[in-house]
Design an enzyme around this catalytic site. Structure first.
Site: not given
Ligand code: FE2
Ligand code: FE2
Length: 315
Positions: A23, A66, A101, A104, A154, A157, A186-187, A190
């Site tokens: 995305w 971010e 990242e 974000h 991570e 977040t 996403d976090e 990670h």
């Molecule tokens: Fe992250």
């Molecule tokens: Fe992030």
């Protein structure tokens, strides 16, 4: 670190998604090239009107965190013992992670700009300050401490964005909820990556990994935005108000901190690591007892009730 770097290269595409198909902020934001643009903004602003003051404050703090990505990228490249080969595992991972990242802050910043709720200039001043001030998170240039920090962070977040998503939904902003939801996902990926790297370190250097874990927990994991400030304030003076709002709303609390610690203890099988030095055995004892201790402290903590007027928020 040389040992870990080959896994970083090998596993990179399991933990990070292909750039062509992942995305992008544009997938979620009003498209300014379409006739429907102004209507979409109107709708976006109407739902943003329903968001509580504290939720907007936390969202701004999250966004600034971010947006301070340059701090984290430059810190990652300063780590000891890694190869500076541009195509090596460390440098390539760092670039690809940064690239993911970067979306974000980009997405959240555009949302906040369009929302009509934010004094953008004040927010931008805070962002510039945070990047200029940097951070001091107690890892030094040690790669093990570094990975332990990122594993923890991570996960933190992930919790924070996930909770903002669910509160935004409750308060009627489904678009914002979706945005924070995709960021949270996403976090989570990670976090899996950094946890995996530490797992690999435990396989070959268990005692040093354990000592690094203990050291980071003794120092406490500080958030990357702990130097947050607003115009006219001193370094770090806004940070406490931001975390108060997050604690009040249940977005990120002292209990979440303990839950993350428990998750790391479990995922790294801390209880059953073998062949530890005497010193590392002591470190393990400390770590194993820590969740209980922190939970008792968390239970005694009062919810911070004092509301604070951030310069970031209009009206
Ligand atoms: Fe992250
Ligand atoms: Fe992030």
């Amino acid at each position: 670190m040389k040992h870990i770097e080959k896994y970083m290269l090998e596993k990179m595409h399991d933990f990070l998604k292909p750039i062509d198909t992942i995305w992008q902020p544009a997938d979620l934001l009003p498209d300014s090239s379409r006739d429907t643009f102004f209507n979409e903004i109107k709708e976006l602003q109407e739902s943003a009107q329903g968001l509580s003051y504290d939720l907007i404050a936390v969202l701004i703090g999250d966004t600034i965190t971010e947006e301070a990505l340059p701090t984290y990228e430059s810190w990652l490249t300063m780590v000891d013992g890694v190869s500076k080969d541009e195509e090596g595992g460390w440098m390539k991972w760092t670039r690809y992670w940064t690239a993911e990242e970067n979306r974000h802050g980009d997405l959240l910043n555009k949302y906040l700009y369009l929302s009509g709720r934010v004094n953008m200039r004040m927010m931008e001043v805070s962002t510039q300050y945070l990047i200029a001030d940097g951070f001091d998170i107690g890892t030094g240039t040690d790669p093990y401490r570094n990975f332990i920090y990122t594993s923890f962070q991570e996960l933190a977040t992930n919790v924070s964005h996930r909770r903002v998503a669910s509160q935004a939904k409750k308060q009627g902003d489904t678009l914002l909820s979706k945005m924070c939801g995709v960021i949270a996902a996403d976090e989570a990926r990670h976090a899996k990556a950094y946890k995996y790297f530490i797992e690999k370190i435990f396989e070959v250097d268990a005692s040093e990994a354990m000592l690094a874990f203990e050291d980071m927990m003794r120092k406490k994991i500080v958030m990357p935005a702990h130097f947050l400030r607003e115009v006219g304030l001193k370094i770090g003076q806004t940070f406490g108000h931001f975390t108060d709002a997050a604690q009040r709303l249940g977005i990120y609390t002292a209990v979440d901190y303990v839950d993350i610690l428990k998750e790391l203890i479990e995922d790294w099988h801390i209880e059953s690591v073998t062949d530890l030095s005497a010193e590392a055995e002591k470190a393990r004892d400390y770590i194993m007892k820590l969740p209980e201790r922190l939970l008792r402290v968390a239970e005694r903590m009062k919810n911070p009730m004092l509301e604070y007027k951030f310069t970031w928020i209009n009206g």
